[in-house]
Enzyme design. Sequence first.
Site, mmCIF file in Angstrom:
data_model
loop_
_atom_site.group_PDB
_atom_site.id
_atom_site.type_symbol
_atom_site.label_atom_id
_atom_site.label_comp_id
_atom_site.label_asym_id
_atom_site.label_seq_id
_atom_site.Cartn_x
_atom_site.Cartn_y
_atom_site.Cartn_z
ATOM 1 C CB CYS A 112 47.407 112.787 75.879
ATOM 2 S SG CYS A 112 46.714 113.072 74.260
ATOM 3 C CG HIS A 251 47.584 108.618 76.500
ATOM 4 N ND1 HIS A 251 46.243 108.920 76.579
ATOM 5 C CD2 HIS A 251 48.025 109.157 75.330
ATOM 6 C CE1 HIS A 251 45.895 109.627 75.519
ATOM 7 N NE2 HIS A 251 46.958 109.779 74.749
ATOM 8 C CG ASN A 281 44.596 109.980 72.042
ATOM 9 O OD1 ASN A 281 44.212 110.414 73.120
ATOM 10 N ND2 ASN A 281 45.779 110.281 71.526
HETATM 11 N N1 ACO Z 1 44.174 105.378 56.422
HETATM 12 C C1 ACO Z 1 44.913 104.841 55.438
HETATM 13 N N2 ACO Z 1 46.181 105.203 55.209
HETATM 14 C C2 ACO Z 1 46.711 106.135 56.015
HETATM 15 C C3 ACO Z 1 45.988 106.741 57.064
HETATM 16 C C4 ACO Z 1 44.661 106.326 57.234
HETATM 17 N N3 ACO Z 1 43.881 106.831 58.210
HETATM 18 N N4 ACO Z 1 46.784 107.623 57.695
HETATM 19 C C5 ACO Z 1 47.986 107.587 57.070
HETATM 20 N N5 ACO Z 1 47.930 106.689 56.056
HETATM 21 C C6 ACO Z 1 48.992 106.322 55.132
HETATM 22 C C7 ACO Z 1 50.050 107.376 54.995
HETATM 23 O O1 ACO Z 1 49.667 108.346 54.074
HETATM 24 C C8 ACO Z 1 51.247 106.558 54.546
HETATM 25 O O2 ACO Z 1 51.112 106.320 53.162
HETATM 26 P P1 ACO Z 1 52.417 106.339 52.200
HETATM 27 O O3 ACO Z 1 53.293 105.235 52.717
HETATM 28 O O4 ACO Z 1 51.845 106.106 50.858
HETATM 29 O O5 ACO Z 1 53.020 107.695 52.399
HETATM 30 C C9 ACO Z 1 51.052 105.214 55.255
HETATM 31 O O6 ACO Z 1 49.660 105.179 55.640
HETATM 32 C C10 ACO Z 1 51.920 105.019 56.472
HETATM 33 O O7 ACO Z 1 51.847 106.201 57.246
HETATM 34 P P2 ACO Z 1 52.685 106.347 58.560
HETATM 35 O O8 ACO Z 1 52.557 107.732 59.090
HETATM 36 O O9 ACO Z 1 54.051 105.796 58.333
HETATM 37 O O10 ACO Z 1 51.915 105.327 59.520
HETATM 38 P P3 ACO Z 1 52.332 104.838 60.940
HETATM 39 O O11 ACO Z 1 52.518 103.387 60.919
HETATM 40 O O12 ACO Z 1 53.418 105.688 61.545
HETATM 41 O O13 ACO Z 1 50.998 105.137 61.780
HETATM 42 C C11 ACO Z 1 50.097 106.746 63.283
HETATM 43 C C12 ACO Z 1 50.524 106.449 61.847
HETATM 44 C C13 ACO Z 1 48.945 105.814 63.633
HETATM 45 C C14 ACO Z 1 49.634 108.179 63.373
HETATM 46 C C15 ACO Z 1 51.289 106.493 64.255
HETATM 47 O O14 ACO Z 1 52.447 107.124 63.775
HETATM 48 C C16 ACO Z 1 51.007 106.995 65.652
HETATM 49 O O15 ACO Z 1 50.142 106.485 66.359
HETATM 50 N N6 ACO Z 1 51.782 108.002 66.134
HETATM 51 C C17 ACO Z 1 51.577 108.553 67.459
HETATM 52 C C18 ACO Z 1 50.485 109.577 67.391
HETATM 53 C C19 ACO Z 1 49.987 109.971 68.751
HETATM 54 O O16 ACO Z 1 50.102 109.216 69.691
HETATM 55 N N7 ACO Z 1 49.391 111.147 68.841
HETATM 56 C C20 ACO Z 1 48.799 111.583 70.045
HETATM 57 C C21 ACO Z 1 49.761 112.348 70.877
HETATM 58 S S1 ACO Z 1 49.128 112.492 72.485
HETATM 59 C C22 ACO Z 1 48.227 113.914 72.682
HETATM 60 O O17 ACO Z 1 48.682 114.789 73.344
HETATM 61 C C23 ACO Z 1 46.901 114.064 72.111
#
Ligand code: ACO
Length: 325
Positions: A112, A251, A281
């Site tokens: 990214c 980003h 993304n």
């Molecule tokens: N729909 C519904 N529920 C979901 C989903 C979904 N798509 N995905 C996860 N959940 C659930 C999980 O299972 C969890 O359930 P539980 O509490 O029963 O275990 C709950 O939602 C909360 O999950 P978290 O992982 O705590 O959610 P969070 O608020 O952290 O959001 C996310 C997750 C959006 C992935 C966030 O952590 C994030 O954006 N992280 C950064 C990721 C990123 O930027 N990646 C790209 C890197 S850059 C590159 O090089 C490509």
Amino acid sequence: MVKTGILGQGIYLPPKKLTNLDLEKIVETSDEWIRTRTGIQERRVVSNEKTSELASKAAINALENSKIPASKIDLIVVATASPDSNFPSLACKVQKAIGASKAFAFDINAVCAGYLYALTTAKQYIQTGMANYALVIGAENFTSLIDWQDRNTCVLFGDGAGACVLGPVTSGGILADYLMAFGSQCDLMHVVAGEKRSPFHPDTTQSKLPYVVMHGQELFKLAVASMADAVDEVLKKAKIKKEEVACVIPHQANDRIISAVAKKLNIPKEKIFVNIEKYGNMSAASIAVAMYEAEESKRIKKGDYVVLVVFGAGLVSAANVVKWS
Ligand code: ACO
């Protein structure tokens, strides 16, 4: 040293849209969860286009907008983590598509963060006189790297491409650069099943497609910290105060990450450009498309100080200060 600036930009987005409601039919998720946790409403996905086709179309658009013919391009750098194949490089495929016959060409993989790694690399060649005009492209078919059964990742990503032509400018241009890598964190997001192994190794299976695994919460915290640090460092290098910055283009991984970076930096969110709702993304293409749309919508104009900042798997981060010219 030759002053280097952005002479024109271009984008290409595949027409097919995948909305959050469409995703509800694929995995157990909801439009509400995706919007509130990420800010994403829809994303573009390729139908049958290859990454090289997205890259070439964005490149042609950037050449048109910069009014620089392909025959004058000395260097093509493509940032991608999802090339058509291991080789040839996308940059060589773009060269063929646009007819930039005198260019040298190569790809960069900083996921990214790739577009700003490419921008800074191309700038060095122009500054030192090895190239006069460079074409910088961020292009991804990231949805090809996704496990569509994994709701943790499949709701986040999209496909697209953006590009710009770099060349000499008399004033302004790219004032400062910051590049950083934290390789000790490389396991937080990586691609599995496509890893290169000996064909004779017992774990080697040719049938599995590669897919992304990600530790979202850890990445979230590191994304906020590394992007805020990158902005502070690059502004220091440019000797520009935060108050002088007209717009920050980050980003587009998650709107909550962007809000947290704004808060950490004490920069009003209104000064931060966000278009994640439309595209999700797109990895290296995200900031390229955001820069294009920021200019197109007149959020940035000639003479503005603009900060570009990215992070990506690796982990890697990068930032630039540009005086828009
Ligand atoms: N729909 C519904 N529920 C979901 C989903 C979904 N798509 N995905 C996860 N959940 C659930 C999980 O299972 C969890 O359930 P539980 O509490 O029963 O275990 C709950 O939602 C909360 O999950 P978290 O992982 O705590 O959610 P969070 O608020 O952290 O959001 C996310 C997750 C959006 C992935 C966030 O952590 C994030 O954006 N992280 C950064 C990721 C990123 O930027 N990646 C790209 C890197 S850059 C590159 O090089 C490509």
